[in-house]
Write a protein that holds these residues in place. Structure first.
Motif, short mmCIF file in Angstrom:
data_model
loop_
_atom_site.label_atom_id
_atom_site.label_comp_id
_atom_site.label_asym_id
_atom_site.label_seq_id
_atom_site.Cartn_x
_atom_site.Cartn_y
_atom_site.Cartn_z
N ALA A 75 1.37 -0.02 3.45
CA ALA A 75 0.68 0.11 2.15
C ALA A 75 1.68 0.28 1.02
N ALA A 76 2.73 1.07 1.26
CA ALA A 76 3.73 1.32 0.21
C ALA A 76 4.45 0.04 -0.19
N GLY A 77 4.53 -0.93 0.71
CA GLY A 77 5.22 -2.17 0.41
C GLY A 77 4.37 -3.21 -0.29
N CYS A 78 3.09 -2.93 -0.50
CA CYS A 78 2.20 -3.88 -1.16
C CYS A 78 2.38 -3.79 -2.68
N LYS A 79 2.66 -4.90 -3.31
CA LYS A 79 2.92 -4.93 -4.75
C LYS A 79 1.74 -5.46 -5.57
N SER A 80 0.70 -5.96 -4.89
CA SER A 80 -0.46 -6.51 -5.59
C SER A 80 -1.68 -6.34 -4.71
N LEU A 81 -2.86 -6.57 -5.30
CA LEU A 81 -4.10 -6.50 -4.52
C LEU A 81 -4.12 -7.59 -3.46
N ALA A 82 -3.57 -8.75 -3.76
CA ALA A 82 -3.50 -9.81 -2.75
C ALA A 82 -2.63 -9.40 -1.58
N ASP A 83 -1.50 -8.73 -1.86
CA ASP A 83 -0.65 -8.22 -0.78
C ASP A 83 -1.41 -7.21 0.07
N LEU A 84 -2.15 -6.32 -0.59
CA LEU A 84 -2.86 -5.28 0.13
C LEU A 84 -3.95 -5.87 1.01
N ARG A 85 -4.67 -6.83 0.50
CA ARG A 85 -5.72 -7.46 1.30
C ARG A 85 -5.13 -8.17 2.52
N ALA A 86 -4.04 -8.88 2.32
CA ALA A 86 -3.39 -9.57 3.43
C ALA A 86 -2.86 -8.58 4.46
N ALA A 87 -2.33 -7.45 3.99
CA ALA A 87 -1.80 -6.44 4.91
C ALA A 87 -2.92 -5.83 5.73
N LEU A 88 -4.06 -5.57 5.12
CA LEU A 88 -5.21 -5.04 5.86
C LEU A 88 -5.72 -6.05 6.88
N ALA A 89 -5.77 -7.31 6.49
CA ALA A 89 -6.27 -8.34 7.39
C ALA A 89 -5.38 -8.48 8.62
N ALA A 90 -4.08 -8.20 8.47
CA ALA A 90 -3.14 -8.35 9.58
C ALA A 90 -2.92 -7.04 10.34
N PHE A 91 -3.43 -5.93 9.83
CA PHE A 91 -3.14 -4.63 10.42
C PHE A 91 -3.89 -4.46 11.73
N ASP A 92 -3.18 -4.04 12.78
CA ASP A 92 -3.79 -3.85 14.10
C ASP A 92 -3.76 -2.40 14.55
N GLY A 93 -3.52 -1.48 13.61
CA GLY A 93 -3.41 -0.08 13.99
C GLY A 93 -4.72 0.68 13.96
N CYS A 94 -5.83 0.02 13.58
CA CYS A 94 -7.14 0.67 13.55
C CYS A 94 -8.07 -0.12 14.46
N PRO A 95 -8.64 0.51 15.48
CA PRO A 95 -9.51 -0.24 16.41
C PRO A 95 -10.76 -0.81 15.76
N LEU A 96 -11.15 -0.30 14.60
CA LEU A 96 -12.34 -0.82 13.93
C LEU A 96 -12.16 -2.29 13.53
N SER A 97 -10.92 -2.71 13.30
CA SER A 97 -10.68 -4.09 12.88
C SER A 97 -11.02 -5.08 13.98
N THR A 98 -11.04 -4.63 15.24
CA THR A 98 -11.33 -5.53 16.35
C THR A 98 -12.82 -5.64 16.64
N THR A 99 -13.62 -4.69 16.16
CA THR A 99 -15.05 -4.71 16.43
C THR A 99 -15.87 -5.18 15.23
N ALA A 100 -15.28 -5.15 14.04
CA ALA A 100 -16.01 -5.57 12.83
C ALA A 100 -16.03 -7.09 12.72
N THR A 101 -17.04 -7.61 12.04
CA THR A 101 -17.13 -9.05 11.80
C THR A 101 -16.19 -9.48 10.69
N ASN A 102 -16.14 -8.71 9.62
CA ASN A 102 -15.32 -9.07 8.45
C ASN A 102 -14.62 -7.84 7.90
N LEU A 103 -13.49 -8.08 7.28
CA LEU A 103 -12.84 -7.07 6.45
C LEU A 103 -13.63 -6.95 5.16
#
Length: 266
Positions: A75-103
């Motif tokens: 999160a600290a390395g994100c410089k824009s909202l687009a960076d943050l969204r892309a980082a969340l979409a690629a993040f695998d440290g929360c199990p909820l991302s594997t069970t949800a349909t969409n970010l």
């Protein structure tokens, strides 16, 4: 088929983990097996060679950072909202991302100066990939419209960007992992006013244990890393709570008036 139906029912109820009777530390190093020395062989032959030394065991692999620390670093390395969204979409440290349909990232106008933070998406939000589009979101839209605001006049997101299975409450570990992304989200938007909807978002963003019923209706300061000054924040009851407790709508209307007054002052 009976076992399959029972498993499907448990998944619909939100049972997405198999738990044992005793806790297991998944981050602990495996216990070393005791070494049993072998008795030396007796060999009367004078030419018997000594046994070859055993090769040294390879060093254990370096432990990966904890998910919460990884979330803070990413999160600290994100410089824009687009960076943050892309980082969340690629993040695998929360199990909820594997069970949800969409970010479920955000909606509205990030340049409006007013940012609303809810708790987490429900089924409708999970399908649409947008926050506050279900029954509680529609009710919130009507509340804000009563003081002259639509989604072009504010920006809205959630503490948890993925729907928990069965609409269960997120666990403490899930909140800890998702919170750095939300705080960075706020820092990137730089709102002039912040509205915190619900107990979970209030306690997480403000770092307090005080409940929403005692916090609501009064402006407090939210200290967000990355911002040079604290942000005025207004804790409010979550619209889903208001749909279940109609008697609390009077308090919600008073909070709406306080919000409108603060916006007019600006």
């Amino acid at each position: 088929m009976d076992a399959l139906a029972a498993l499907r029912l448990q998944l619909e109820w939100g049972a997405d983990e198999a738990l044992g009777e005793l806790p297991v530390d998944r981050f602990a190093a495996p216990a070393a097996r005791p070494h049993i020395a072998e008795a030396p062989r007796r060999d009367s032959s004078p030419s018997a060679a000594p046994p070859a030394p055993k090769p040294a065991a390879p060093p254990p692999p370096a432990a990966l950072p904890m998910p919460a620390q990884r979330a803070r670093d990413i999160a600290a390395g994100c410089k824009s909202l687009a960076d943050l969204r892309a980082a969340l979409a690629a993040f695998d440290g929360c199990p909820l991302s594997t069970t949800a349909t969409n970010l479920v990232f955000a909606d509205g106008n990030p340049a409006s100066g007013l940012m609303l933070v809810g708790e987490g998406p429900g089924a409708e939000e999970d399908r649409a990939g947008l926050p506050f589009v279900g029954a509680s979101g529609q009710f919130l839209d009507r509340m804000l419209a009563s003081i002259g605001l639509d989604r072009s006049a504010y920006y809205i997101t959630n503490l948890i960007p993925w729907r928990p299975p069965g609409n269960r409450n997120p666990t403490d570990s899930e909140i800890v992992v998702c919170l750095p992304f939300l705080l960075r989200h706020i820092a990137l938007v730089r709102p002039k006013r912040l509205v915190l909807l619900g107990n979970m978002s209030v306690q997480s963003v403000l770092g307090t244990k005080t409940g929403i019923t005692r916090m609501r209706g009064r402006w407090v300061e939210a200290h967000i890393e990355g911002l040079t000054a604290p942000v005025p924040a207004l804790p409010m009851l979550h619209p889903a709570y208001l749909l279940r407790n109609h008697g609390a709508k009077r308090e919600a209307w008073a909070d709406m008036i306080a919000l409108r007054r603060a916006l007019d002052e600006n």
